[in-house]
Scaffold this motif. Structure first.
Motif, PDB file in Angstrom:
ATOM      1  N   LYS A  79      33.360  52.792  35.280  1.00  0.00           N
ATOM      2  CA  LYS A  79      33.934  51.752  34.412  1.00  0.00           C
ATOM      3  C   LYS A  79      33.269  50.433  34.718  1.00  0.00           C
ATOM      4  CE  LYS A  79      38.384  53.907  34.073  1.00  0.00           C
ATOM      5  NZ  LYS A  79      39.769  53.940  34.418  1.00  0.00           N
ATOM      6  N   LYS A  80      33.051  49.652  33.677  1.00  0.00           N
ATOM      7  CA  LYS A  80      32.518  48.309  33.867  1.00  0.00           C
ATOM      8  C   LYS A  80      33.179  47.366  32.883  1.00  0.00           C
ATOM      9  CE  LYS A  80      29.840  45.021  35.344  1.00  0.00           C
ATOM     10  NZ  LYS A  80      30.043  44.445  36.693  1.00  0.00           N
ATOM     11  N   ASP A  85      34.828  55.131  30.717  1.00  0.00           N
ATOM     12  CA  ASP A  85      34.942  56.298  31.609  1.00  0.00           C
ATOM     13  C   ASP A  85      33.719  57.179  31.364  1.00  0.00           C
ATOM     14  OD1 ASP A  85      35.724  58.274  33.326  1.00  0.00           O
ATOM     15  OD2 ASP A  85      37.316  59.061  32.039  1.00  0.00           O
ATOM     16  N   THR A 112      32.757  48.361  38.002  1.00  0.00           N
ATOM     17  CA  THR A 112      34.112  47.897  38.297  1.00  0.00           C
ATOM     18  C   THR A 112      34.861  48.986  39.056  1.00  0.00           C
ATOM     19  OG1 THR A 112      34.040  46.571  36.293  1.00  0.00           O
ATOM     20  CG2 THR A 112      36.222  46.982  37.233  1.00  0.00           C
ATOM     21  N   SER A 113      34.656  50.220  38.645  1.00  0.00           N
ATOM     22  CA  SER A 113      35.155  51.356  39.427  1.00  0.00           C
ATOM     23  C   SER A 113      34.349  52.589  39.071  1.00  0.00           C
ATOM     24  CB  SER A 113      36.648  51.588  39.177  1.00  0.00           C
ATOM     25  OG  SER A 113      36.856  51.953  37.835  1.00  0.00           O
ATOM     26  N   GLY A 114      34.551  53.637  39.836  1.00  0.00           N
ATOM     27  CA  GLY A 114      33.787  54.859  39.627  1.00  0.00           C
ATOM     28  C   GLY A 114      32.606  54.933  40.570  1.00  0.00           C
ATOM     29  N   LYS A 115      31.870  56.024  40.454  1.00  0.00           N
ATOM     30  CA  LYS A 115      30.790  56.282  41.400  1.00  0.00           C
ATOM     31  C   LYS A 115      29.457  56.501  40.707  1.00  0.00           C
ATOM     32  CE  LYS A 115      33.560  58.746  44.818  1.00  0.00           C
ATOM     33  NZ  LYS A 115      33.798  60.079  45.409  1.00  0.00           N
ATOM     34  N   THR A 157      27.409  52.829  45.662  1.00  0.00           N
ATOM     35  CA  THR A 157      28.399  51.770  45.871  1.00  0.00           C
ATOM     36  C   THR A 157      28.795  51.662  47.346  1.00  0.00           C
ATOM     37  OG1 THR A 157      29.888  53.443  44.951  1.00  0.00           O
ATOM     38  CG2 THR A 157      29.432  51.542  43.592  1.00  0.00           C
TER      39      THR A 157
END
Ligand code: ADP
Ligand code: MG
Length: 247
Positions: free
Chosen positions: A14-15, A25, A60-63, A72
């Motif tokens: 996510k960004k 996603d 923002t999240s995720g890999k 990350t």
């Protein structure tokens, strides 16, 4: 296809920029030697996605995993080392105007990879041959056409021995008569087995060269398909509308 682990893995990426959820996603894998063409409308998040692959943009999240390593989780130094393995070519060629072509190409290999001047020059000339510009080693960027400059930019990225090449609309800034020469260099690279992720509006290139086309819109990769399938029978309404406009 090989049975190696994917070179790039993206999990629940996510960004967001402020309140703008650009990537919502994203889940995707790129295998060794695979050529992915990423297509979709302007503003879909294609450039952001590409920049998240080497953490030029921070998710923002995720890999994002490269050869199984989670980017990350890396330190800046480790990240720099990994970024060297991902060559990037942009719409704007960004050659250093005060350096001639061979100097442009050998700068990073000498500085970062500690090649000697002789080694870096020999390698640079080899790469200039590969992109059809061996006679331009001593020329300055301003004396080259856009297509020639972009081929130099590709050679410069290759001089770092990348494992993956990321292209963000490499032909969008070119006059139409120069698009073909750049696509030809990219096609040659694909045939040599380079792993590539290419954001492009060149649907002919995607049809002929991609192993898989990813269609991105509204923050998601809406479709992933072999090009024959994607162009003949796009599944989503969004992709059908997009193709009706660009084909
Ligand atoms: P595409 O490459 O598909 O045209 P982009 O990834 O460039 O799409 O942009 C997707 C969205 O993200 C756009 O709405 C854009 O305005 C926004 N965006 C991209 N980069 C930034 C940034 N650095 N700061 C704020 N918004 C951004
Ligand atoms: Mg873009």
């Amino acid at each position: 296809m090989t049975n190696k682990a994917p070179v790039i893995e993206v999990e629940h990426l996510k960004k967001t920029f402020g309140h703008n959820e650009v990537l919502k996603d994203i889940n995707a894998e790129v295998d060794d030697g695979q050529v992915i063409c990423l297509v979709g409308p302007s503003g879909a998040g294609k450039s952001t996605f590409l920049r998240c692959l080497n953490l030029l943009d921070e998710p923002t999240s995720g890999k994002v995993l490269f050869n199984g390593q989670e980017l990350t989780a890396l330190s800046e130094d480790q990240l720099d080392t990994l970024r060297e393995k991902m060559g990037m070519v942009f719409q704007q060629f960004n050659l250093f105007p005060h350096m001639n072509i061979i100097e442009n190409i050998k700068l990073a290999p000498m500085k970062v990879k500690k090649l000697s001047d002789e080694e870096a020059t020999a390698k640079g000339i080899e790469l200039l041959k590969q992109v059809g510009l061996e006679d331009k080693a001593e020329a300055f960027p301003a004396s080259l056409s856009g297509g020639q400059q972009q081929r130099v930019a590709i050679a410069r990225a290759l001089a770092m021995d990348p494992e993956v090449m990321l292209f963000d609309e490499p032909t969008s800034a070119l006059d139409p008569e120069m698009v073909g020469e750049v696509l030809k260099v990219m096609q040659d690279l694909a045939q040599k087995g380079m792993t590539m992720v290419v954001v492009t509006h060149e649907m002919g290139f995607a049809k002929n060269v991609a192993d898989e086309v990813w269609f991105m819109a509204d923050g998601y990769v809406q479709e992933k398909a072999a090009p024959q399938e994607f162009f003949a029978q796009p599944k989503t309404k969004r992709a059908q509308e997009f193709l009706a406009k660009v084909l």
